[in-house]
Design a protein around this motif. Structure first.
Motif, short mmCIF file in Angstrom:
data_model
loop_
_atom_site.label_atom_id
_atom_site.label_comp_id
_atom_site.label_asym_id
_atom_site.label_seq_id
_atom_site.Cartn_x
_atom_site.Cartn_y
_atom_site.Cartn_z
N PRO A 306 89.17 -51.91 -61.18
CA PRO A 306 88.73 -52.87 -60.14
C PRO A 306 89.93 -53.39 -59.36
CG PRO A 306 87.71 -53.35 -62.25
CD PRO A 306 88.77 -52.33 -62.52
N ASP A 307 89.67 -53.77 -58.10
CA ASP A 307 90.77 -54.24 -57.25
C ASP A 307 91.21 -55.65 -57.57
OD1 ASP A 307 88.53 -55.49 -56.41
OD2 ASP A 307 88.82 -55.08 -54.28
N ASP A 308 90.44 -56.35 -58.45
CA ASP A 308 90.87 -57.68 -58.87
C ASP A 308 90.40 -57.92 -60.30
OD1 ASP A 308 88.17 -57.88 -58.53
OD2 ASP A 308 88.22 -59.65 -57.25
N GLY A 309 90.87 -58.88 -60.89
CA GLY A 309 90.45 -59.24 -62.24
C GLY A 309 91.32 -58.65 -63.32
N PHE A 310 92.21 -57.71 -63.03
CA PHE A 310 93.07 -57.08 -64.03
C PHE A 310 94.53 -57.39 -63.75
CE2 PHE A 310 89.41 -54.79 -65.34
CZ PHE A 310 89.66 -54.34 -66.62
N PRO A 318 97.95 -45.05 -76.72
CA PRO A 318 97.14 -45.51 -77.85
C PRO A 318 97.59 -46.89 -78.35
CG PRO A 318 97.75 -43.22 -78.16
CD PRO A 318 98.53 -43.72 -76.99
N GLY A 319 96.62 -47.78 -78.61
CA GLY A 319 96.91 -49.11 -79.13
C GLY A 319 97.39 -50.11 -78.10
N SER A 320 97.42 -49.71 -76.82
CA SER A 320 97.92 -50.62 -75.79
C SER A 320 96.86 -51.65 -75.43
CB SER A 320 98.35 -49.84 -74.55
OG SER A 320 97.24 -49.12 -74.03
N LEU A 321 97.28 -52.76 -74.82
CA LEU A 321 96.40 -53.86 -74.42
C LEU A 321 96.41 -54.00 -72.91
CD1 LEU A 321 97.44 -56.55 -77.09
CD2 LEU A 321 95.48 -55.00 -77.14
N ASN A 322 95.20 -54.18 -72.32
CA ASN A 322 95.04 -54.46 -70.89
C ASN A 322 94.31 -55.78 -70.75
OD1 ASN A 322 95.98 -51.95 -69.37
ND2 ASN A 322 94.65 -51.05 -70.93
N PHE A 323 94.80 -56.70 -69.92
CA PHE A 323 94.26 -58.05 -69.79
C PHE A 323 93.42 -58.18 -68.52
CE2 PHE A 323 98.15 -58.27 -72.25
CZ PHE A 323 97.75 -59.00 -73.35
N TYR A 324 92.33 -58.87 -68.63
CA TYR A 324 91.48 -59.14 -67.47
C TYR A 324 90.94 -60.55 -67.59
CZ TYR A 324 87.52 -58.35 -70.65
OH TYR A 324 86.63 -58.43 -71.70
N ARG A 325 90.44 -61.09 -66.47
CA ARG A 325 89.97 -62.47 -66.43
C ARG A 325 88.68 -62.63 -67.21
NH1 ARG A 325 91.12 -62.02 -60.74
NH2 ARG A 325 93.13 -62.98 -60.28
N THR A 326 88.52 -63.74 -67.89
CA THR A 326 87.31 -64.02 -68.65
C THR A 326 86.15 -64.27 -67.70
OG1 THR A 326 88.66 -65.05 -70.38
CG2 THR A 326 86.29 -65.52 -70.41
N THR A 328 84.40 -61.91 -66.09
CA THR A 328 84.10 -60.79 -65.19
C THR A 328 83.51 -59.64 -65.99
OG1 THR A 328 86.29 -59.82 -65.49
CG2 THR A 328 86.06 -61.46 -63.74
N ARG A 329 82.71 -58.81 -65.30
CA ARG A 329 82.10 -57.64 -65.93
C ARG A 329 82.82 -56.33 -65.59
NH1 ARG A 329 75.56 -58.62 -65.30
NH2 ARG A 329 75.49 -60.62 -66.46
N ASP A 330 83.85 -56.44 -64.85
CA ASP A 330 84.59 -55.23 -64.48
C ASP A 330 85.30 -54.64 -65.70
OD1 ASP A 330 83.84 -55.51 -61.87
OD2 ASP A 330 85.56 -56.78 -61.37
#
Length: 538
Positions: A306-310, A318-326, A328-330
């Motif tokens: 998505p163009d926003d929220g991430f 493997p095992g990496s973390l990606n953060f997004y805003r609480t 959102t459904r993206d």
């Protein structure tokens, strides 16, 4: 001061330029063939350094493996080291029944095989088959070794320039190749070096120089060139850039063999199975490249973000973390391309099959299994022989016959053969091919003959069909087809002598039996005469 250029060498060099221009269209074709089917020789129009990688265009090895299979099969079927592939016989039928003449010829043949086995023939002829099936034209130089014997050298197609005579036979060959200064000095002597190469020998002995070797019939040269040498084939080595002569000589017969796999009536150079399937090979490699890229995208697909929220960057390890805003459904989702892998693989297999057919793979690999009958094996072998028959005919006339003639002449001049009987002086000798391929073709004829005898024997009770068969000629036919050596076969005179001895022994045995019967009868009559005094009437 520059050395003067002889006018004869200038004329020879002009001929080389003409042959070079005539060959120019073939060079790009050969380069493509080598790029996809024989990468180790892919330096015809591309100038490559030794040891560099040459497989950058190859994504599928079907054509390379097919070339290896056909080259190895031709080697094994025509000139294999494990079985005889030629024999010599007299053109005069009367000499074929002469035991002394036949045994001398067999000893001569054995000496030729020994010379072939002691030389580098097997590795060089195998390389020649590679050139044949890829480029359609090959070249092999045959000469006497430094310590007698034979020496063979298969030359790269990039070095060779050829021309034919009126009968379509290659009678003129030019070679343009590289030699180091020290190799030139060793080959021709320091006293014969031009100034440029002599200077290089002192300062840069490993620097390479272009050398030209011209081989041609002397009767085509309208000058006194090589008049001092009584040889029908002229030979000249000269420096390509300075045109200075390095060596002059001649040959009694053509020393370099130029076989062609197939050839049309308007071309000098041959055509090959590789040329037939070059388009399929290029297509298969392009399709394999696309299929590999498609598989990479499916196994490691592009991500839709998505163009926003991430919070960037997106981590895919493997095992990496990606953060997004609480809230959102993206989500990160792979891109679905809907690739049809089965279609691509099916199309690739069609191209592979076309390449295998062009290189006779299906015919060479019979796929014999426990369920195959002997009749089926014979039929498949017969089919293979029919397909390779035309190829064998050209290779016999352009490769095997001049090869054996040249080897025989070189060894004869070296004194490698035993002294022939006097009655053989000036007699012509023919070549008979007994390679596995030639034997298989003869065995098909033998099977037909045996089948005919079997059918005739079934009518033996109704008609005297066996009266039509000549048993002596039948035995001679079997000896010729099976290639039995003369040492184990009696001559016609010997057979007649054995038959006379057998008749005399049978006659003597019959006479002895008759005498024994007469004596026994006389022993039975004697008592009757003594008792009666009368001789019985018999």
């Amino acid at each position: 001061m520059a050395e003067p250029i002889r006018k004869e060498i200038a004329a020879l060099d002009r001929r080389l330029k003409t042959l070079h221009s005539q060959r120019s269209n073939w060079e790009s074709h050969w380069q493509e063939l080598a790029d996809y089917m024989l990468p180790r020789k892919a330096d015809i129009t591309k100038k490559r350094s030794q040891g560099d990688k040459r497989t950058e265009l190859i994504y599928d090895g079907t054509a390379i493996h097919a070339v290896e299979l056909l080259a190895a099969s031709l080697h094994g079927m025509l000139t294999g080291a494990s079985s005889p592939w030629f024999s010599l016989r007299y053109r005069d039928p009367e000499l074929q029944d002469n035991d002394a003449a036949n045994e001398w010829l067999e000893d001569t043949t054995a000496q030729m095989y020994m010379a072939f086995n002691r030389s580098n023939f097997q590795q060089e002829i195998h390389e020649l088959y590679y050139d044949l099936v890829v480029f359609g034209t090959a070249a092999m130089f045959v000469e006497g070794g430094n310590d007698d014997g034979l020496r063979f050298s298969c030359r790269h197609i990039a070095e060779i320039y050829i021309s034919e005579d009126a009968q379509g036979r290659v009678d003129t060959v030019y070679r343009k190749f590289e030699m180091t200064a020290r190799a030139v000095a060793t080959r021709f002597g320091e006293e014969n070096l031009p100034q440029k190469i002599a200077k290089s020998l002192v300062e840069e002995p490993f620097k390479e120089h272009s050398i030209v070797h011209a081989i041609f019939p002397k009767d085509n040269i309208k000058s006194d060139l090589f008049a001092k040498l009584n040889k029908p084939i002229g030979s000249v080595y000269y420096c390509a850039d300075t045109k200075m002569v390095l060596g002059e000589g001649g040959f009694d017969e053509m020393p370099i063999l130029i076989p062609r796999f197939n050839k049309d009536s308007v071309s000098v150079y041959g055509r090959s199975p590789g040329m037939t399937c070059l388009s399929d090979t290029k297509m298969l490699n392009k399709m394999s490249e696309i299929t590999i890229r498609s598989a990479q995208k499916q196994l490691d697909p592009p991500l839709m973000v998505p163009d926003d929220g991430f919070l960037l960057p997106v981590r895919t390890t493997p095992g990496s973390l990606n953060f997004y805003r609480t809230g959102t459904r993206d989500r990160l989702e792979p891109l679905q391309m809907g690739a049809n892998n089965a279609l691509g693989l099916n199309m690739e297999e069609q191209r592979r099959q076309a390449i295998r057919e062009a290189f006779y793979v299906d015919q060479l690999l019979l796929g014999q299994g426990p369920s195959m009958t002997a009749t089926e094996v014979l039929q498949r072998n017969e089919e293979k022989m029919r397909l390779l028959g035309p190829v064998m005919g050209r290779l016999q006339s352009e490769l095997l016959q001049p090869l054996i003639n040249r080897a025989f002449a070189v060894l004869l001049r070296q004194g490698a053969f035993p002294a022939p009987p006097e009655e053989l002086q000036g007699m012509d000798i023919d070549i008979e091919y007994v390679s596995p391929l030639a034997k298989s073709q003869k065995m098909a004829e033998l099977q037909s003959t045996l089948r005919g005898i079997e059918v005739l024997s079934q009518f033996g009770e109704m008609a005297p069909v066996m009266d039509y068969l000549d048993s002596d000629k039948m035995i001679q036919y079997l000896v010729d087809v099976l290639g039995l050596p003369a040492k184990v076969i009696r001559s016609t005179d010997e057979v007649m002598m054995v038959r006379r001895q057998q008749q005399q022994a049978a006659q003597a045995q019959a006479e002895a039996a008759q005498q024994a019967a007469n004596a026994e009868q006389a022993g039975q009559i004697a008592p009757f005469i003594k008792a009666t005094g009368q001789v019985p009437q018999l």
